[in-house]
Scaffold this motif. Structure first.
Motif, PDB file in Angstrom:
ATOM      1  N   ASP A 219      41.546 133.462  62.648  1.00  0.00           N
ATOM      2  CA  ASP A 219      40.622 134.579  62.458  1.00  0.00           C
ATOM      3  C   ASP A 219      39.869 134.458  61.139  1.00  0.00           C
ATOM      4  OD1 ASP A 219      41.292 135.625  64.866  1.00  0.00           O
ATOM      5  OD2 ASP A 219      42.398 137.345  64.108  1.00  0.00           O
ATOM      6  N   SER A 220      40.553 134.011  60.104  1.00  0.00           N
ATOM      7  CA  SER A 220      39.911 133.809  58.811  1.00  0.00           C
ATOM      8  C   SER A 220      38.825 132.753  58.915  1.00  0.00           C
ATOM      9  CB  SER A 220      40.955 133.396  57.767  1.00  0.00           C
ATOM     10  OG  SER A 220      40.346 133.145  56.524  1.00  0.00           O
ATOM     11  N   ASP A 221      39.126 131.663  59.627  1.00  0.00           N
ATOM     12  CA  ASP A 221      38.133 130.599  59.822  1.00  0.00           C
ATOM     13  C   ASP A 221      36.940 131.101  60.621  1.00  0.00           C
ATOM     14  OD1 ASP A 221      39.711 128.841  58.423  1.00  0.00           O
ATOM     15  OD2 ASP A 221      40.532 127.838  60.200  1.00  0.00           O
ATOM     16  N   ARG A 222      37.205 131.920  61.642  1.00  0.00           N
ATOM     17  CA  ARG A 222      36.111 132.443  62.460  1.00  0.00           C
ATOM     18  C   ARG A 222      35.239 133.388  61.647  1.00  0.00           C
ATOM     19  NH1 ARG A 222      32.183 131.294  65.581  1.00  0.00           N
ATOM     20  NH2 ARG A 222      31.619 132.863  67.134  1.00  0.00           N
ATOM     21  N   ALA A 223      35.839 134.208  60.794  1.00  0.00           N
ATOM     22  CA  ALA A 223      35.059 135.103  59.940  1.00  0.00           C
ATOM     23  C   ALA A 223      34.134 134.299  59.030  1.00  0.00           C
ATOM     24  CB  ALA A 223      35.999 135.979  59.106  1.00  0.00           C
ATOM     25  N   ARG A 224      34.657 133.224  58.461  1.00  0.00           N
ATOM     26  CA  ARG A 224      33.846 132.369  57.591  1.00  0.00           C
ATOM     27  C   ARG A 224      32.699 131.728  58.377  1.00  0.00           C
ATOM     28  NH1 ARG A 224      36.158 130.431  52.790  1.00  0.00           N
ATOM     29  NH2 ARG A 224      35.247 128.378  53.167  1.00  0.00           N
ATOM     30  N   GLU A 225      32.971 131.309  59.602  1.00  0.00           N
ATOM     31  CA  GLU A 225      31.925 130.715  60.436  1.00  0.00           C
ATOM     32  C   GLU A 225      30.805 131.708  60.722  1.00  0.00           C
ATOM     33  OE1 GLU A 225      34.500 127.459  63.039  1.00  0.00           O
ATOM     34  OE2 GLU A 225      33.859 129.331  63.934  1.00  0.00           O
ATOM     35  N   LEU A 226      31.169 132.934  61.062  1.00  0.00           N
ATOM     36  CA  LEU A 226      30.167 133.959  61.338  1.00  0.00           C
ATOM     37  C   LEU A 226      29.278 134.191  60.117  1.00  0.00           C
ATOM     38  CD1 LEU A 226      32.281 136.616  63.302  1.00  0.00           C
ATOM     39  CD2 LEU A 226      30.474 135.169  64.237  1.00  0.00           C
ATOM     40  N   ILE A 227      29.903 134.308  58.961  1.00  0.00           N
ATOM     41  CA  ILE A 227      29.147 134.516  57.732  1.00  0.00           C
ATOM     42  C   ILE A 227      28.205 133.349  57.476  1.00  0.00           C
ATOM     43  CG2 ILE A 227      29.307 134.720  55.208  1.00  0.00           C
ATOM     44  CD1 ILE A 227      32.060 136.084  55.659  1.00  0.00           C
ATOM     45  N   ALA A 228      28.721 132.139  57.621  1.00  0.00           N
ATOM     46  CA  ALA A 228      27.948 130.938  57.297  1.00  0.00           C
ATOM     47  C   ALA A 228      26.766 130.751  58.249  1.00  0.00           C
ATOM     48  CB  ALA A 228      28.856 129.709  57.320  1.00  0.00           C
ATOM     49  N   VAL A 229      27.000 130.908  59.546  1.00  0.00           N
ATOM     50  CA  VAL A 229      25.920 130.715  60.522  1.00  0.00           C
ATOM     51  C   VAL A 229      24.817 131.754  60.313  1.00  0.00           C
ATOM     52  CG1 VAL A 229      25.308 130.831  62.964  1.00  0.00           C
ATOM     53  CG2 VAL A 229      27.359 129.597  62.255  1.00  0.00           C
ATOM     54  N   ALA A 230      25.202 133.007  60.103  1.00  0.00           N
ATOM     55  CA  ALA A 230      24.193 134.049  59.907  1.00  0.00           C
ATOM     56  C   ALA A 230      23.417 133.853  58.611  1.00  0.00           C
ATOM     57  CB  ALA A 230      24.862 135.428  59.925  1.00  0.00           C
ATOM     58  N   GLN A 231      24.093 133.388  57.564  1.00  0.00           N
ATOM     59  CA  GLN A 231      23.389 133.150  56.306  1.00  0.00           C
ATOM     60  C   GLN A 231      22.425 131.978  56.435  1.00  0.00           C
ATOM     61  OE1 GLN A 231      23.601 135.230  53.510  1.00  0.00           O
ATOM     62  NE2 GLN A 231      21.724 134.069  53.204  1.00  0.00           N
ATOM     63  N   LEU A 252      24.967 131.246  48.280  1.00  0.00           N
ATOM     64  CA  LEU A 252      25.960 131.002  49.329  1.00  0.00           C
ATOM     65  C   LEU A 252      25.793 129.663  50.033  1.00  0.00           C
ATOM     66  CD1 LEU A 252      26.031 134.573  50.941  1.00  0.00           C
ATOM     67  CD2 LEU A 252      27.539 133.641  49.196  1.00  0.00           C
ATOM     68  N   LYS A 253      24.849 128.849  49.610  1.00  0.00           N
ATOM     69  CA  LYS A 253      24.596 127.566  50.269  1.00  0.00           C
ATOM     70  C   LYS A 253      25.854 126.699  50.304  1.00  0.00           C
ATOM     71  CE  LYS A 253      21.773 123.365  49.793  1.00  0.00           C
ATOM     72  NZ  LYS A 253      20.688 122.714  49.008  1.00  0.00           N
ATOM     73  N   GLY A 254      26.538 126.569  49.172  1.00  0.00           N
ATOM     74  CA  GLY A 254      27.745 125.739  49.105  1.00  0.00           C
ATOM     75  C   GLY A 254      28.818 126.235  50.052  1.00  0.00           C
ATOM     76  N   PHE A 255      29.024 127.543  50.088  1.00  0.00           N
ATOM     77  CA  PHE A 255      30.003 128.122  51.019  1.00  0.00           C
ATOM     78  C   PHE A 255      29.635 127.801  52.460  1.00  0.00           C
ATOM     79  CE2 PHE A 255      30.661 131.550  54.051  1.00  0.00           C
ATOM     80  CZ  PHE A 255      32.047 131.613  54.083  1.00  0.00           C
ATOM     81  N   CYS A 256      28.371 127.953  52.810  1.00  0.00           N
ATOM     82  CA  CYS A 256      27.931 127.705  54.190  1.00  0.00           C
ATOM     83  C   CYS A 256      28.163 126.251  54.589  1.00  0.00           C
ATOM     84  CB  CYS A 256      26.454 128.061  54.342  1.00  0.00           C
ATOM     85  SG  CYS A 256      26.089 129.820  54.146  1.00  0.00           S
ATOM     86  N   MET A 257      27.797 125.331  53.729  1.00  0.00           N
ATOM     87  CA  MET A 257      27.959 123.915  54.041  1.00  0.00           C
ATOM     88  C   MET A 257      29.434 123.551  54.170  1.00  0.00           C
ATOM     89  SD  MET A 257      24.933 122.391  51.579  1.00  0.00           S
ATOM     90  CE  MET A 257      25.505 120.707  51.737  1.00  0.00           C
ATOM     91  N   ASP A 258      30.259 124.087  53.280  1.00  0.00           N
ATOM     92  CA  ASP A 258      31.702 123.813  53.344  1.00  0.00           C
ATOM     93  C   ASP A 258      32.320 124.393  54.618  1.00  0.00           C
ATOM     94  OD1 ASP A 258      31.570 122.498  50.934  1.00  0.00           O
ATOM     95  OD2 ASP A 258      32.364 124.163  49.751  1.00  0.00           O
ATOM     96  N   SER A 259      31.968 125.623  54.943  1.00  0.00           N
ATOM     97  CA  SER A 259      32.564 126.300  56.097  1.00  0.00           C
ATOM     98  C   SER A 259      32.182 125.631  57.406  1.00  0.00           C
ATOM     99  CB  SER A 259      32.142 127.770  56.126  1.00  0.00           C
ATOM    100  OG  SER A 259      32.629 128.456  54.991  1.00  0.00           O
ATOM    101  N   GLN A 265      21.936 116.778  54.226  1.00  0.00           N
ATOM    102  CA  GLN A 265      20.993 116.267  55.218  1.00  0.00           C
ATOM    103  C   GLN A 265      21.192 116.957  56.572  1.00  0.00           C
ATOM    104  OE1 GLN A 265      21.246 112.035  55.792  1.00  0.00           O
ATOM    105  NE2 GLN A 265      19.443 111.926  57.099  1.00  0.00           N
ATOM    106  N   GLU A 266      22.433 117.148  56.974  1.00  0.00           N
ATOM    107  CA  GLU A 266      22.720 117.816  58.247  1.00  0.00           C
ATOM    108  C   GLU A 266      22.273 119.274  58.214  1.00  0.00           C
ATOM    109  OE1 GLU A 266      26.717 115.353  59.686  1.00  0.00           O
ATOM    110  OE2 GLU A 266      26.889 117.002  58.233  1.00  0.00           O
ATOM    111  N   THR A 267      22.447 119.918  57.061  1.00  0.00           N
ATOM    112  CA  THR A 267      22.015 121.308  56.923  1.00  0.00           C
ATOM    113  C   THR A 267      20.509 121.428  57.084  1.00  0.00           C
ATOM    114  OG1 THR A 267      23.867 121.762  55.403  1.00  0.00           O
ATOM    115  CG2 THR A 267      22.016 123.301  55.395  1.00  0.00           C
ATOM    116  N   THR A 268      19.776 120.555  56.427  1.00  0.00           N
ATOM    117  CA  THR A 268      18.306 120.563  56.528  1.00  0.00           C
ATOM    118  C   THR A 268      17.858 120.315  57.965  1.00  0.00           C
ATOM    119  OG1 THR A 268      18.098 119.735  54.252  1.00  0.00           O
ATOM    120  CG2 THR A 268      16.191 119.473  55.700  1.00  0.00           C
ATOM    121  N   ALA A 269      18.515 119.367  58.630  1.00  0.00           N
ATOM    122  CA  ALA A 269      18.158 119.047  60.021  1.00  0.00           C
ATOM    123  C   ALA A 269      18.463 120.219  60.941  1.00  0.00           C
ATOM    124  CB  ALA A 269      18.908 117.793  60.474  1.00  0.00           C
TER     125      ALA A 269
END
Length: 277
Positions: A219-231, A252-259, A265-269
């Motif tokens: 659940d913690s991982d899923r919460a982080r994913e939701l935050i990261a994708v929406a950001q 929050l860029k670093g958090f999003c990429m880590d999560s 490069q993948e983030t930009t794509a």
């Protein structure tokens, strides 16, 4: 966290919040029933104009691409019952918190983020994106609530949007002793959304706080994913439209990429693909 929850409950007791609609409870009960029937679900949804309009708009959007002006029964068959339960929350919430031109613009912006969130989730996971769409539309509802309640909220919102260093919610906390993320989480819990969904709303400006909540690891991982994708989606929308600019991506860029386990490069794509979808 229990003390924080009690504090939020005390503060929001003075702020009008949208109550969980009776039709939503009926939808949940119907879908959970062993005698579930799409015809009965369709009849129930047709009784609510805002919910019907939202599902038709969704079915005509690039997410589902049905024929123009598809009927409610056709839309339900395409979208699926379990997915409708999530989408219903998003559309009923939009209907419940709606007042004035500023709120209309807020929902227009939230819809763009929700659609982009769904685009990015499908590119990442190749699955239906009902949950992340609903999160994209739901996560900032506290902004609309505060905007409706406090005459000076636009000023505080401007300060938060233009602050490159401090957490967005710090400005709200100083002014109101509560922030839009806490209010959104309070509403999400009342509307029977999962614990990880509530946690993601509560922590979407302070994602490291997810680890302080009593969630299981999945659940913690899923919460982080939701935050990261929406950001990530919000940043893509800001890049593509030039609207509603904030400093949240730089924070929050670093958090999003880590999560999401993405390289630069993948983030930009992914952002480019989400905009093009």
């Amino acid at each position: 966290m229990n003390n924080e929850k009690k504090h939020v409950e005390q503060v929001v007791s003075h702020i009008p919040l949208p109550a969980c609609p009776e039709i939503l409870i009926k939808i949940d009960e119907l879908i959970a029933s062993t005698s579930f029937d799409f015809g009965e679900l369709s009849a129930l949804i047709k009784k609510d104009v805002a919910l019907s309009a939202g599902l038709i708009k969704l079915s005509n959007s690039p997410l589902y691409c049905l024929q123009k002006n598809a009927s409610i029964p056709v839309a339900l068959q395409m979208i699926g019952a379990q997915q409708v339960a999530y989408y219903a929350r998003a559309f009923l919430l939009q209907s419940a918190v709606s007042q004035g031109a500023s709120i209309t613009r807020f929902w227009d912006s939230s819809w763009r983020v929700a659609e982009m969130s769904a685009n990015i989730a499908r590119l990442l996971y190749r699955q239906k994106a009902d949950e992340i769409f609903t999160f994209g539309l739901f996560r900032d509802v506290g902004i609309a609530v505060l905007m409706n309640h406090y005459s000076n909220y636009k000023e505080i919102l401007g300060l938060a949007n233009n602050d490159p260093d401090n957490a967005f919610t710090e400005h709200e906390n100083r002014e109101y002793s509560v922030n839009h993320a806490q209010i959104g989480a309070f509403i999400a819990e009342d509307w029977h959304l999962p614990d990880y969904f509530v946690a993601a709303i509560q922590c979407h400006h302070t994602p490291d706080d997810v680890t302080k909540l009593p969630l299981s690891i999945p659940d913690s991982d899923r919460a982080r994913e939701l935050i990261a994708v929406a950001q990530l989606a919000e940043h893509a929308v800001q890049l593509s439209t030039g609207l509603s600019q904030t400093h949240e991506w730089s924070k929050l860029k670093g958090f999003c990429m880590d999560s999401l386990q993405l390289s630069e490069q993948e983030t930009t794509a992914l952002i480019s693909a989400g905009i093009a979808a």
